[in-house]
Write a protein that holds these residues in place. Structure first.
Motif, PDB file in Angstrom:
ATOM      1  N   GLN A 116      16.208 -29.805 -17.133  1.00  0.00           N
ATOM      2  CA  GLN A 116      14.723 -29.775 -16.952  1.00  0.00           C
ATOM      3  C   GLN A 116      14.298 -28.675 -17.319  1.00  0.00           C
ATOM      4  O   GLN A 116      12.948 -28.194 -17.163  1.00  0.00           O
ATOM      5  CB  GLN A 116      14.021 -30.317 -15.849  1.00  0.00           C
ATOM      6  CG  GLN A 116      14.221 -32.027 -15.427  1.00  0.00           C
ATOM      7  CD  GLN A 116      13.809 -32.282 -14.214  1.00  0.00           C
ATOM      8  OE1 GLN A 116      12.472 -32.276 -13.969  1.00  0.00           O
ATOM      9  NE2 GLN A 116      14.547 -32.760 -13.396  1.00  0.00           N
ATOM     10  N   TYR A 117      15.123 -27.448 -17.544  1.00  0.00           N
ATOM     11  CA  TYR A 117      14.728 -26.006 -17.832  1.00  0.00           C
ATOM     12  C   TYR A 117      14.784 -25.864 -19.407  1.00  0.00           C
ATOM     13  O   TYR A 117      15.881 -26.116 -19.983  1.00  0.00           O
ATOM     14  CB  TYR A 117      15.665 -25.203 -17.327  1.00  0.00           C
ATOM     15  CG  TYR A 117      15.091 -24.821 -15.900  1.00  0.00           C
ATOM     16  CD1 TYR A 117      14.227 -23.864 -15.376  1.00  0.00           C
ATOM     17  CD2 TYR A 117      15.411 -25.695 -14.826  1.00  0.00           C
ATOM     18  CE1 TYR A 117      14.045 -23.369 -13.820  1.00  0.00           C
ATOM     19  CE2 TYR A 117      15.245 -25.860 -13.532  1.00  0.00           C
ATOM     20  CZ  TYR A 117      14.433 -24.654 -13.140  1.00  0.00           C
ATOM     21  OH  TYR A 117      14.106 -24.369 -11.660  1.00  0.00           O
ATOM     22  N   THR A 118      13.737 -25.301 -19.970  1.00  0.00           N
ATOM     23  CA  THR A 118      13.641 -25.007 -21.296  1.00  0.00           C
ATOM     24  C   THR A 118      14.942 -24.229 -21.807  1.00  0.00           C
ATOM     25  O   THR A 118      15.287 -23.129 -21.357  1.00  0.00           O
ATOM     26  CB  THR A 118      12.654 -24.318 -21.732  1.00  0.00           C
ATOM     27  OG1 THR A 118      11.305 -25.212 -21.499  1.00  0.00           O
ATOM     28  CG2 THR A 118      12.418 -24.272 -23.158  1.00  0.00           C
ATOM     29  N   LEU A 169      15.078 -21.782 -24.461  1.00  0.00           N
ATOM     30  CA  LEU A 169      14.037 -21.281 -25.576  1.00  0.00           C
ATOM     31  C   LEU A 169      14.760 -21.092 -26.897  1.00  0.00           C
ATOM     32  O   LEU A 169      15.641 -20.606 -27.034  1.00  0.00           O
ATOM     33  CB  LEU A 169      13.692 -20.038 -25.046  1.00  0.00           C
ATOM     34  CG  LEU A 169      12.442 -19.438 -25.763  1.00  0.00           C
ATOM     35  CD1 LEU A 169      11.121 -20.242 -25.438  1.00  0.00           C
ATOM     36  CD2 LEU A 169      12.129 -18.112 -25.496  1.00  0.00           C
ATOM     37  N   PRO A 170      13.913 -21.857 -28.079  1.00  0.00           N
ATOM     38  CA  PRO A 170      14.511 -21.374 -29.417  1.00  0.00           C
ATOM     39  C   PRO A 170      14.549 -20.027 -29.703  1.00  0.00           C
ATOM     40  O   PRO A 170      13.249 -19.340 -29.373  1.00  0.00           O
ATOM     41  CB  PRO A 170      13.503 -22.351 -30.240  1.00  0.00           C
ATOM     42  CG  PRO A 170      12.822 -23.263 -29.058  1.00  0.00           C
ATOM     43  CD  PRO A 170      12.856 -22.487 -28.080  1.00  0.00           C
ATOM     44  N   LEU A 202      11.640 -15.167 -31.500  1.00  0.00           N
ATOM     45  CA  LEU A 202      11.631 -16.154 -30.522  1.00  0.00           C
ATOM     46  C   LEU A 202      10.989 -17.368 -31.078  1.00  0.00           C
ATOM     47  O   LEU A 202       9.910 -17.038 -31.821  1.00  0.00           O
ATOM     48  CB  LEU A 202      10.959 -15.628 -29.041  1.00  0.00           C
ATOM     49  CG  LEU A 202      11.820 -14.738 -28.403  1.00  0.00           C
ATOM     50  CD1 LEU A 202      10.957 -14.022 -27.262  1.00  0.00           C
ATOM     51  CD2 LEU A 202      13.004 -14.943 -28.111  1.00  0.00           C
ATOM     52  N   THR A 203      11.200 -18.584 -30.639  1.00  0.00           N
ATOM     53  CA  THR A 203      10.286 -19.710 -31.149  1.00  0.00           C
ATOM     54  C   THR A 203      10.070 -19.624 -32.433  1.00  0.00           C
ATOM     55  O   THR A 203       8.798 -19.773 -33.078  1.00  0.00           O
ATOM     56  CB  THR A 203       9.155 -19.860 -30.487  1.00  0.00           C
ATOM     57  OG1 THR A 203       8.144 -18.877 -30.439  1.00  0.00           O
ATOM     58  CG2 THR A 203       9.294 -20.360 -28.653  1.00  0.00           C
ATOM     59  N   PHE A 205      17.665  -8.689  -9.330  1.00  0.00           N
ATOM     60  CA  PHE A 205      18.778  -9.178 -10.437  1.00  0.00           C
ATOM     61  C   PHE A 205      19.975  -8.188 -10.182  1.00  0.00           C
ATOM     62  O   PHE A 205      20.687  -7.988 -11.068  1.00  0.00           O
ATOM     63  CB  PHE A 205      18.310  -8.973 -12.012  1.00  0.00           C
ATOM     64  CG  PHE A 205      16.969  -9.961 -11.925  1.00  0.00           C
ATOM     65  CD1 PHE A 205      17.293 -11.304 -12.091  1.00  0.00           C
ATOM     66  CD2 PHE A 205      15.636  -9.186 -12.295  1.00  0.00           C
ATOM     67  CE1 PHE A 205      16.109 -12.156 -12.479  1.00  0.00           C
ATOM     68  CE2 PHE A 205      14.699  -9.793 -12.497  1.00  0.00           C
ATOM     69  CZ  PHE A 205      14.978 -11.388 -12.448  1.00  0.00           C
ATOM     70  N   SER A 224      14.927 -12.385  -7.721  1.00  0.00           N
ATOM     71  CA  SER A 224      14.068 -12.467  -8.902  1.00  0.00           C
ATOM     72  C   SER A 224      12.732 -11.581  -8.338  1.00  0.00           C
ATOM     73  O   SER A 224      11.947 -11.298  -9.374  1.00  0.00           O
ATOM     74  CB  SER A 224      13.903 -13.500  -9.667  1.00  0.00           C
ATOM     75  OG  SER A 224      13.294 -14.579  -8.693  1.00  0.00           O
ATOM     76  N   GLN A 242      12.180 -15.292  -4.152  1.00  0.00           N
ATOM     77  CA  GLN A 242      12.674 -16.101  -5.196  1.00  0.00           C
ATOM     78  C   GLN A 242      14.004 -15.461  -5.757  1.00  0.00           C
ATOM     79  O   GLN A 242      14.333 -14.356  -5.555  1.00  0.00           O
ATOM     80  CB  GLN A 242      11.869 -16.135  -6.205  1.00  0.00           C
ATOM     81  CG  GLN A 242      10.315 -16.678  -6.166  1.00  0.00           C
ATOM     82  CD  GLN A 242       9.546 -16.856  -7.113  1.00  0.00           C
ATOM     83  OE1 GLN A 242       9.860 -16.479  -8.494  1.00  0.00           O
ATOM     84  NE2 GLN A 242       8.319 -17.378  -6.872  1.00  0.00           N
ATOM     85  N   VAL A 261      16.844 -14.249 -17.097  1.00  0.00           N
ATOM     86  CA  VAL A 261      15.663 -13.848 -16.282  1.00  0.00           C
ATOM     87  C   VAL A 261      14.109 -14.472 -16.578  1.00  0.00           C
ATOM     88  O   VAL A 261      13.401 -14.128 -15.549  1.00  0.00           O
ATOM     89  CB  VAL A 261      15.640 -12.108 -16.264  1.00  0.00           C
ATOM     90  CG1 VAL A 261      16.827 -11.844 -15.729  1.00  0.00           C
ATOM     91  CG2 VAL A 261      15.300 -11.569 -17.634  1.00  0.00           C
ATOM     92  N   ARG A 262      14.060 -14.951 -17.716  1.00  0.00           N
ATOM     93  CA  ARG A 262      12.741 -15.569 -18.182  1.00  0.00           C
ATOM     94  C   ARG A 262      12.643 -16.876 -17.265  1.00  0.00           C
ATOM     95  O   ARG A 262      11.811 -17.515 -17.581  1.00  0.00           O
ATOM     96  CB  ARG A 262      12.993 -15.953 -19.693  1.00  0.00           C
ATOM     97  CG  ARG A 262      12.505 -14.899 -20.345  1.00  0.00           C
ATOM     98  CD  ARG A 262      12.769 -15.417 -21.688  1.00  0.00           C
ATOM     99  NE  ARG A 262      12.439 -14.439 -22.911  1.00  0.00           N
ATOM    100  CZ  ARG A 262      11.285 -14.057 -23.519  1.00  0.00           C
ATOM    101  NH1 ARG A 262      10.247 -14.779 -23.275  1.00  0.00           N
ATOM    102  NH2 ARG A 262      11.432 -12.966 -24.432  1.00  0.00           N
ATOM    103  N   ASN A 263      13.828 -17.399 -16.667  1.00  0.00           N
ATOM    104  CA  ASN A 263      13.784 -18.874 -15.905  1.00  0.00           C
ATOM    105  C   ASN A 263      13.906 -19.610 -16.942  1.00  0.00           C
ATOM    106  O   ASN A 263      13.441 -20.848 -16.676  1.00  0.00           O
ATOM    107  CB  ASN A 263      12.439 -18.910 -15.234  1.00  0.00           C
ATOM    108  CG  ASN A 263      12.618 -19.421 -13.933  1.00  0.00           C
ATOM    109  OD1 ASN A 263      13.789 -19.827 -13.447  1.00  0.00           O
ATOM    110  ND2 ASN A 263      11.691 -19.822 -13.161  1.00  0.00           N
ATOM    111  N   ASN A 264      14.469 -19.262 -18.153  1.00  0.00           N
ATOM    112  CA  ASN A 264      15.038 -20.258 -18.971  1.00  0.00           C
ATOM    113  C   ASN A 264      16.448 -20.725 -19.103  1.00  0.00           C
ATOM    114  O   ASN A 264      17.186 -19.816 -18.508  1.00  0.00           O
ATOM    115  CB  ASN A 264      14.810 -19.869 -20.580  1.00  0.00           C
ATOM    116  CG  ASN A 264      13.378 -20.009 -20.685  1.00  0.00           C
ATOM    117  OD1 ASN A 264      12.391 -20.664 -20.175  1.00  0.00           O
ATOM    118  ND2 ASN A 264      12.762 -18.755 -21.474  1.00  0.00           N
TER     119      ASN A 264
END
Lengths: 617, 360
Positions: free
Chosen positions: A194-196, A198-199, A234-235, A515, A546, A552, A592-595
């Motif tokens: 369920q975590y992206t 990222l393209p 990115l994307t 980190f 984080s 967190q 670290v982007r939570n991806n």
């Protein structure tokens, strides 16, 4: 290359005086990588190698994206990266994006742990990463390599090494290397757990050119060029929201050495372009660094001394600065000494004073010693210790960024202390053991902080204490056509903020820095029969907080890779075929982007090497 | 006869009871039925926003109830949260394009019901409920050039949980929303150059009026007398929400370098609280003030609370003022409670960057 050259005769090796005076680093821990280890990582970035062989923690934003190092619990600004002795950290950011440094770009790699500011200068607070060029030992060697990876990622490398005698006096050798990588990252999934995922896509290309001229009467001239280009998107499919980061570096250097005297001049240009959506409007930042160094060696009985100075001029055009052009001069004077006090004891005392325009960096001395506790046939036990001051000249962004930068900021400075034991055992039955244990204590004062409570204005707010232990152990066993080895590393690091600076910093004091994992470990094992080699790699890190109050965190994880390679050897041509499975266990972990980071992937590479046997002159 | 009447009455009341059970559950199930929901924006580059929750009598918060209920975090900054009956709507803003979304949850259990992502939702800002099972989400759109011309209001049909309409607003990024009597008032982001208050007719989804202001206008809400309050730079304007005529204009001081934000009505909707602050080289300075809806002028010399807050709201049940404190974007923030006179009650540690509150 990988396989011992049984049937070729080497040219007289060109002796290059070390780019970094490692002999004055007594008492400090230095880890050298042999060419075999580097070759395994021919198609990877330096961070892949370092995270599997050192306790350096990387702060990764995603595949092919920004990747910065935390060495012994310090920040991304506290690792000096030296290319042939020259600090190549970006002057505006004060750090290196390790995703832009491919292993193919250099021939030699050493990692020096702990502060070595008296020798290396600014930024060498947590440690230094030393990249170097080496002259060719082959009259002619050509190689072409190609790697295909999962996710439509592929890379090509072409390398030529050459050496020749010019006349009675002079000979030369060199290397030309071109590389091009296209990481399209066409992941077959858009999320994991369920975590992206990222393209992103990254194109990486570069050119390395080294030339060494050597004369019989001790003149040596070398020229080095390293051009790199990294285009990260990115994307990429989202035309309105895509983000482009284009990082280019032009690094050039000329070095002249005559007996004990060396001068070096260099020019480095760093370019960063950023754009979102419409690429016609780029945020443009260009920094030029012109740098010169002069040094001389002296020897008096048991004393070796190196005295020298550096001078650098910086010019920065950065879209976010108040002034269109920021210039700065920096100078350094240093005196390095090594004293072989007794057969068992070596002492190094080093002094350095830096000078910066409108600025007052601290005087940085260091003292290190190594003592052989035991030495007999096949056994060696050495004790090491070092104490040294470190400093970091604030980055240009920290001082000149519009509104937020603080021209009055003080340089960070710290004291690093460490002690260690190193042991080597060689048995008559071809077994070799090595082990080292190091403990360190590094307190850094005036740690700069883009203070969020003051609109990210830069201040000398924090004081950080990093302390920990590092354990490394290795075993080698070679017999007949078989070779095998295991390397094991474990590090425990506790890095925390010590000083209160506002009402809410009590939530932060004593907490582990963000980190920076408390525990990290790595294991590398290989077994080789003739030209066939199987390698297993594993790294594990504990959870990483984080937020500064440790509210967190990202879960810890273990990654394993498996590599198999075979080198086919013919008369003039060799061919290395390597297959690699990365993230063998398909481990889920976050950046670290939570991806989510990608799962299991495969890579297949082929290197063709034209390496004719050389007949004696 | 009497017996029969009793039976009829009993039957009727029984069926009434059954009917009411059927129509609206008198005892909803879940861990978050009554209490305070805190919108924690998170640190933009870490995509770590969250909704925290505590009941009014508690002094410790559950820091991420979406994660607790669903086993996964929201994966973005949280811009807003509102709930009506059992429907909760969370706006999630990820730092990367194409990753923003609206999460629709059961407001009592916080379990996820539906997700609406790109391209319908891009840079969501605020959400309000309307009539006829509709919710409205202001979005900046891709806004790659930061010129705020790609904004829109997305209309969500809560029966299908899908975006059924998009009302483009090109006059500046749409920001605060107020729904009243078939009209949706959409404000404008303060740093986009736009100066228009957009009035949308929610039965036609057409822009009915674009009302010009001096600065970027933002609707605050309707007071006890049914008047619409709009913030315009360092002024507030009381206006008739139907005729759009201004009844009063109050200055929030005379220092144009200051900005006013985080407006919140008291529980009786007769007092408005707000933060007034300015920036200099070392940060933001200011305080929290209040005025009454019938005041002739606003006192900005004596603050109610000598602090600024990243979020401000009044609990309509108890009347306490809830203020969000963000020490930094890299550590937990606090929900600080004050009485209406500005005296401190207590503070509760929540998640990163508390910017809003929802009371249930």
């Amino acid at each position: 290359m990988l396989v011992a050259q049984r049937d070729s005769i080497r040219l007289e090796p060109v002796i290059v005086k070390g780019f970094v005076p490692e002999k004055f680093m007594s008492g400090l821990k230095i880890q050298k990588f042999d060419s075999t280890s580097l070759n395994v990582f021919r198609f990877q970035n330096i961070s892949d190698l370092l995270s599997l062989y050192t306790p350096i923690a990387f702060k990764n934003y995603g595949p092919g994206q920004l990747n910065t190092a935390s060495f012994r619990g310090t920040s991304a600004n506290h690792t000096a990266v030296l290319w042939n002795g020259l600090n190549i950290n970006s002057p505006i950011l004060g750090q290196t994006d390790f995703s832009t440094i491919p292993v193919t770009g250099f021939d030699q790699l050493s990692v020096q742990y702990g502060s070595a500011a008296s020798i290396v200068g600014s930024d060498a607070v947590g440690g230094s990463i030393l990249l170097g060029s080496a002259p060719s030992t082959r009259p002619l060697q050509l190689s072409v390599g190609r790697q295909h990876e999962s996710f439509n990622n592929h890379q090509t490398q072409v390398t030529a090494r050459y050496a020749a005698v010019i006349n009675d006096q002079w000979s030369f050798s060199g290397k030309t290397n071109v590389y091009d990588g296209r990481m399209n990252n066409d992941f077959p999934y858009s999320e994991r757990n369920q975590y992206t995922v990222l393209p992103s896509s990254s194109l990486q290309s570069g050119l390395v050119q080294d030339l060494f001229f050597n004369s019989k009467n001790d003149h040596q001239i070398s020229a080095h060029v390293w051009l790199t280009r990294n285009r990260l998107t990115l994307t990429p499919e989202d035309k309105a929201g895509r983000e482009l980061t284009l990082t280019e570096a032009y690094r050039t250097m000329l070095r002249y050495n005559y007996k004990d005297f060396t001068i070096r001049t260099s020019w480095v240009r760093d370019i960063i372009d950023y754009a979102k959506g419409d690429y016609r409007q780029l945020d443009h930042a260009v920094t030029d660094k012109f740098s010169n160094r002069i040094e001389r060696d002296f020897q008096f009985n048991q004393f070796q001394i190196k005295a020298g100075g550096e001078w650098a001029h910086y010019r920065a055009h950065v879209a976010g600065y108040d002034k269109a052009l920021v210039t700065e001069n920096r100078g350094d004077l240093f005196l390095l000494t090594r004293w072989q006090a007794t057969a068992r004891l070596v002492v190094s005392a080093n002094l350095r004073q830096a000078f910066v325009t409108k600025f007052d960096p601290p005087f940085t001395p260091s003292l290190g010693a190594e003592y052989v506790l035991a030495q007999k046939e096949g056994y060696n036990l050495k004790a090491k210790g070092s104490v040294g001051r470190s400093y970091r000249v604030p980055t240009l962004n920290e001082r000149f960024w519009k509104d937020l930068g603080n021209p009055d900021i003080r340089p960070e400075n710290g004291w690093n202390k460490e002690i260690g034991l190193e042991q080597n055992i060689a048995t008559p039955l071809n077994h070799g053991f090595s082990a080292s244990l190091t403990a360190y204590h590094n307190r850094i004062k005036d740690w700069t902080y883009w203070n969020p409570t003051k609109s990210y204005h830069v201040e000398n707010l924090q004081q950080v204490l990093a302390r920990g232990i590092e354990l490394q152990a290795g075993w080698r066993y070679d017999v007949n056509d078989w070779k095998s080895g295991i390397n094991l590393g474990y590090a425990r690091n506790n890095s925390s903020q010590e000083r209160a600076y506002d009402a809410y910093s009590s939530d932060i004091i004593g907490k582990q820095l963000v980190f920076v994992p408390m525990h990290s470990g790595n294991l590398n094992a290989f077994i080789q029969y003739r030209n066939t080699r199987l390698t297993g790699q594993a790294q594990t890190i504990s959870k990483r907080f984080s937020t500064f109050d440790n509210l967190q965190f990202l879960e810890g994880y273990t990654l394993t890779n498996l590599l198999a390679e075979h080198t086919f050897v013919w008369d003039k041509v060799k061919m290395r075929l390597q297959g690699q499975i990365n993230n063998l266990a398909n481990t889920f972990y976050l950046n670290v982007r939570n991806n989510a980071m990608p799962g299991r992937s495969f890579a297949l590479s082929l290197i063709l090497i034209y390496d004719p046997p050389h007949s004696a002159k | 006869m009497k017996k029969q009447l009793f039976r009829v009455t009993a039957f009727t009341s029984l069926s009434l009871f059954a009917w009411s059970c059927n129509q609206s559950d008198p005892a909803p199930k879940g861990d978050y039925i009554q209490g305070v929901f805190v919108v924690n924006e998170g640190n933009f580059s870490q995509n770590n926003g969250a909704i925290s929750f505590f009941t009014r009598e508690q002094t410790t918060a559950q820091i991420d109830i979406y994660d607790a209920a669903n086993g996964t975090t929201l994966k973005g900054g949280v811009q807003d949260y509102v709930a009506q009956d059992a429907t909760g709507i969370i706006l999630v803003d990820n730092m990367s394009a194409g990753q923003d979304k609206v999460e629709i949850v059961n407001s009592n259990t916080f379990q996820k019901i539906a997700t609406i992502g790109a391209p319908e939702i891009e840079n969501p800002r605020e959400v309000v409920f309307g009539a006829n099972n509709k919710a409205y989400v202001s979005c900046w759109g891709a806004n790659a050039d930061f010129k705020f011309t790609t904004g829109y209001v997305a209309v969500i049909d809560l029966l299908t949980n899908k975006v059924v309409n998009q009302i483009d607003i090109t006059s500046g990024g749409p920001e605060n929303l107020v729904f009243n009597n078939g009209k949706l008032f959409a404000g404008t982001v303060s740093y986009g150059g736009g100066t228009t208050l957009t009035v949308i007719n929610t039965s036609t989804n057409a822009i009915e009026r674009s009302l010009p202001f001096e600065s970027a206008p933002n609707p605050i809400g309707l007071d006890a007398d049914g008047k619409l309050w709009v913030n315009d730079g360092i002024k507030v304007i009381k206006m008739n929400p139907d005729s759009y005529n201004a009844d009063a204009t109050l200055s929030l001081g005379s220092d144009a370098t200051k900005s006013a934000y985080n407006f919140a009505f008291s529980s009786d909707r007769r007092t408005v609280f707000f933060v007034l602050s300015s920036f200099d080289a070392v940060g933001e300075h200011g305080a929290t003030y209040k005025f009454g809806i019938s005041d002739a002028q606003v006192n900005v010399t004596t603050p109610l609370i000598k602090r600024i807050f990243t979020g401000l709201a009044v609990d309509p049940t108890q009347g306490l003022l809830y203020a969000g404190v963000t020490p930094s974007y890299a550590q937990a923030g606090y929900a600080v409670r004050y009485r209406a006179d500005g005296s401190l009650v207590d503070s509760i540690k929540v998640n990163v960057a508390p910017t809003g509150f929802f009371f249930k």
